[in-house]
Design a protein around this motif. Sequence first.
Motif, PDB file in Angstrom:
ATOM      1  N   LEU A 123       0.838  -1.194   0.000  1.00  0.00           N
ATOM      2  CA  LEU A 123       0.000   0.000   0.000  1.00  0.00           C
ATOM      3  C   LEU A 123       0.874   1.245   0.000  1.00  0.00           C
ATOM      4  O   LEU A 123       0.663   2.171  -0.768  1.00  0.00           O
ATOM      5  N   ASP A 124       1.879   1.226   0.850  1.00  0.00           N
ATOM      6  CA  ASP A 124       2.727   2.394   1.004  1.00  0.00           C
ATOM      7  C   ASP A 124       3.660   2.592  -0.197  1.00  0.00           C
ATOM      8  O   ASP A 124       3.621   3.614  -0.867  1.00  0.00           O
TER       9      ASP A 124
ATOM     10  N   GLY D 201      -1.203  -1.908 -10.070  1.00  0.00           N
ATOM     11  CA  GLY D 201      -2.143  -3.015 -10.199  1.00  0.00           C
ATOM     12  C   GLY D 201      -1.782  -4.147  -9.245  1.00  0.00           C
ATOM     13  O   GLY D 201      -2.637  -4.669  -8.522  1.00  0.00           O
ATOM     14  N   ILE D 202      -0.501  -4.503  -9.220  1.00  0.00           N
ATOM     15  CA  ILE D 202      -0.064  -5.590  -8.345  1.00  0.00           C
ATOM     16  C   ILE D 202      -0.325  -5.229  -6.883  1.00  0.00           C
ATOM     17  O   ILE D 202      -0.802  -6.058  -6.096  1.00  0.00           O
ATOM     18  N   ALA D 203      -0.026  -3.981  -6.528  1.00  0.00           N
ATOM     19  CA  ALA D 203      -0.244  -3.560  -5.140  1.00  0.00           C
ATOM     20  C   ALA D 203      -1.701  -3.786  -4.753  1.00  0.00           C
ATOM     21  O   ALA D 203      -1.993  -4.315  -3.678  1.00  0.00           O
ATOM     22  N   LEU D 204      -2.608  -3.420  -5.658  1.00  0.00           N
ATOM     23  CA  LEU D 204      -4.027  -3.618  -5.358  1.00  0.00           C
ATOM     24  C   LEU D 204      -4.368  -5.098  -5.267  1.00  0.00           C
ATOM     25  O   LEU D 204      -5.148  -5.519  -4.406  1.00  0.00           O
ATOM     26  N   GLY D 205      -3.752  -5.886  -6.146  1.00  0.00           N
ATOM     27  CA  GLY D 205      -3.969  -7.330  -6.094  1.00  0.00           C
ATOM     28  C   GLY D 205      -3.498  -7.905  -4.771  1.00  0.00           C
ATOM     29  O   GLY D 205      -4.181  -8.735  -4.157  1.00  0.00           O
ATOM     30  N   VAL D 206      -2.338  -7.446  -4.319  1.00  0.00           N
ATOM     31  CA  VAL D 206      -1.791  -7.935  -3.053  1.00  0.00           C
ATOM     32  C   VAL D 206      -2.688  -7.520  -1.888  1.00  0.00           C
ATOM     33  O   VAL D 206      -3.000  -8.322  -1.000  1.00  0.00           O
ATOM     34  N   ILE D 207      -3.137  -6.265  -1.919  1.00  0.00           N
ATOM     35  CA  ILE D 207      -3.988  -5.772  -0.832  1.00  0.00           C
ATOM     36  C   ILE D 207      -5.271  -6.600  -0.756  1.00  0.00           C
ATOM     37  O   ILE D 207      -5.651  -7.093   0.306  1.00  0.00           O
TER      38      ILE D 207
END
Lengths: 224, 296, 338, 226
Positions: A123-124, D201-207
């Motif tokens: 997120l960060d 995109g990946i960050a959102l997938g991970v979240i």
Amino acid sequence: MDVTLMLWIDAALTLMILSFLYRDNPFYKFAEHLFVGVSAAYLMAVGFWDHLVPNLLGKLFPSLMSGVVPGAVGRSPDYYYLIPAVFGLLLLTRLIDRWAWLSRWALAFIVGGAAGFNLPRFLDSDFIIQVQSTMIPLVVLDASGNLLWGASFSHVVLVLGVICGLVYFFFSVEHKGVLGHVSRAGIWVLMVTFGAAFGYTVMARISLLTGRMEALGAWLGSIF
Amino acid sequence: MRIPDSILHIDRRIIFLLIGAAVCIPLILKPRFQDSPTPIVQSIFDTVERLPPGSRVFLSFDYGPDTAPELDPMAKALVRHTMTRGHEVSFFTLFPEGVGQIKKITDSLLPLEFPEKAYGRDFVNLGYKAGLGGAINTMVVNFRTLVNADAEGTPLDALPITADVDEMVDYVIILSLTAGDPGLKEWIQFAGDIAGIPVMGGGTAVVAPELYPYYPQQLVGLMGGLKGASEYESALVDRYPAFRNAPMDATMRMGPQVVTHVLIVLLVLLGNLAYFLGRADRAGRTGQGTQAGRRP
Amino acid sequence: MHLCPTTRIPRGLPQTIGLARAVFAIAAISTSARAVIALTAPSTWARAVFAIAALFTLLQVDPVLAQAGTETGWINTDRTQALVLGIILTGAILLYVVLASAGRPLFIRKIAGLETVEEAVGRATEMGKPILYVPGLNDMDEVQTIASMNLLGHLATIIAGYDSRLHVPVRKSLVMSVARETVQQSYLSAGRPDAYQEDDIHYVSDAQFAYAAAVDGIIVREKPAACFYLGGFYAESLILAETGNSIGAIQIAGTARPPQLPFFVAACDYTLIGEELFAASAYLSKEPRMLGSLKGQDAGKGIAIVFILAGSALATLETVTGSESVRAFSEIVLWLFR
Amino acid sequence: MRRRIPLIITFVIGLVLITGYFVTRAPFNTLYESFSDYFAIITVFAFILGGGSLLKIHLKRVSSRATDWHYSVVTLVAFLVTLVIGLFKVGNPAGMGGEILAAGSWLRFMFDGVYNPLSATMFSLLAFFVASASYRAFRARTKEATILLSAALIILLGRTPVGAWMTAWMPESLAFLELPNLANWIMAWPNTAGQRAIMIGIALGVIATSLRIILGIERNYLGRGE
């Protein structure tokens, strides 16, 4: 260890692996199986001595480990480390069929940890900061206020590129109409990225081969 | 129209043979190509140059022997530069195999080229720590819980170079030579962004493109692959002519690079030529993929 | 190199704090949740404008909420923005999960590659050849490995329906444990518990290239009809994909490791790019809650796009006009992104 | 019991770690710290689990005389010999207290003499594969493929002195079109744009995936129930 012997072993193993390029053969099979055995044990031994001994055994049984772990002398045991020890041992129940289900507790610990660890981190660093770095002006002026065409163009490419790329990743809407065009532009941006990364990487691969060829050269040099 | 087809379906082993030749021949003939640093590399050089002598530098060898041909030249150039500038360097690694890479520097390069530099005073080997990105996190939160002794087990307090190091922020800069995970990305995420310590370093040409987005805000500078290393070497030689005779591995290995790159470009052009010549022939038979590179 | 205006933004704005404003901030958060729905639902322009306005309201107010935390010394002030955004994003995802499980129909676009999974499995069965599944190099502490395990579960369910052999060599012993649990479960739920072979899912070596060497060996000796490479990959991606290509296998790859994507795109038949890997298990399972969470991810992208546009527009305006008031306004807007 | 307890563990650990990221007070901040420490220790146990599984598989292959079982003997011998050398620090000049890879130790020999060349050669196979892949895949079949191909060629040439030499004749005003500059521009701008879109995109997938795991929506990894 004898330098010449090392050179010969090195060269022999190198050639065994390279022979795979022609086709699968007994030399490659031998090298492959040797590699699997040596590497698995090597990493296990290094993990044991460099991590398990100082960071677990040294914490739980400092007096017992005083000869091997520096600073362990006179330290009192830290019983909190029973927690990872228990989860670690639970993990090993996987090897015994009847108790294998207990290893799920350790897996749950690791998977839960992965989720909790990665959520704020991505997120960060990969969401907030990446979005923020894209909030750039679309026009760039020099000190006296004249428009810098090149820099402005680059900025527009970056901002639009990121947006088009993001639109490509929309899953819950059909990619048609305006969105379809934007998403198609997004694919183009991704293709430039892939092409660039591919071209860039060729260099890395060649340097690896160069390193190996130098080693073979040293071996040949020792013969002639 | 059979010629294009036979070119299109050329045996892979012929390409393999050509690549082998393209690497070996320049290695024997040793052509030299001059290079000059790009801003992203120059920025690392300038930072090392600007730090006052005696600055505490943290150098993490986050790679194993497999990527050594690319990253060793960077390691050597950085060690030569920091040592010449009189910085105090702590070696470290997040890769179990990195231990061997540090040893190569401390056992051969340093005693040979910098015999006056002493272990424990000018440099120290903090060894390998498992835990991947988590290890960085622990170090930033509480440095001494993870690192309480050097690789040989000497307590940090007993070494002049580390006696005053209580926290990660006691280092003025973090350098990482990155082959993958963990590496610069994790140093940025866990140390740079969180503790505010400047992070820079080098990566194999594979990881470099992924690190570009962090530059210049989160990453001071980046050496990408052998080319980056060769740029750093040229900056080093320009500034310190004494190194002119030192073996500059990256500069030397650029020969095979150049020849192979040209060979690959020629192969791609040849492939496309054959493809277009033969396309009319096959137009009726093959479907067109929407994704690049999908096999017909 | 010029400096972006964002670099000047202070962390946290000076605030006069009052309970009333904190309450207002909470109200603003709920407004923003509604805004997010408005943004991603099949919407009209009016709703979109409302959404953006609501978000801006939130931005102006929520530093207050953050301040409420910091005054008591509980919240890490450097991470307030992440906290606020985290609440918004996770809120959006949860909201859609709830909506979806309540029966709201959700659309999901085609993901190229996943359509062909069944075809690939069928082909393997016809040819009497095995299917190779490589779950990447990462351990279970990476979310993409977990995503890969989910995909393996779906794939195993399909395979159980046919009569093919599934071979899963792994690099990490933890992944092996999970893969065994997952595949066994899939075979069980497909009514074929007898077809499950534990030894086909086995540990190789933690060393990257020893693993690659062994998998290459498996590919050339067993000649699988289909190869799946799904998970976190490193340099071995191309070693595996080229070897697989040389034996003519159908290859489907997917990774959230951007550096390896070009090689998969070049050497495989289909590639799941980045986020598509995470979306794939929702796509295959069609489970409402999974689809809902996917819709929530889209809301996140919507937020990113809106802010990139707003941030760039304000930065542009500031560059052109040089106005102090624009700068002050853009600082408030950009606070959420530091 | 078999499924509920793991789900509770996942939920608690996940939530505590996320809280620990934001909250500065004890016990959250200290828990965050200890968990990363524990995490590292558990991964070492995973090595042992891996070793056990490796032994089991290869012993089975040898005892059942499976195809190529002779090679399993190679793996078993290599594994056991290296393990003994490593765990007992055979040949280590400083004995059991010495550094594991000390010069002269047998493990160091295994590393330098066996592990290192095998690993490096396996890696160097990529030089060949990257050439065959680019030859086969870089065909201007579609618009997308053409874009990929062009970007790759510009970078390939731009990253060598040859690229500079090829376009050195260009006038000063067109300097930005010189191959090295063009290559750098592509890396710095369009490449960054693409990488960034993928990263976000990946960050959102991970979240989203992490959230599903913590809430127990995603629980395939736990296998079957009671």
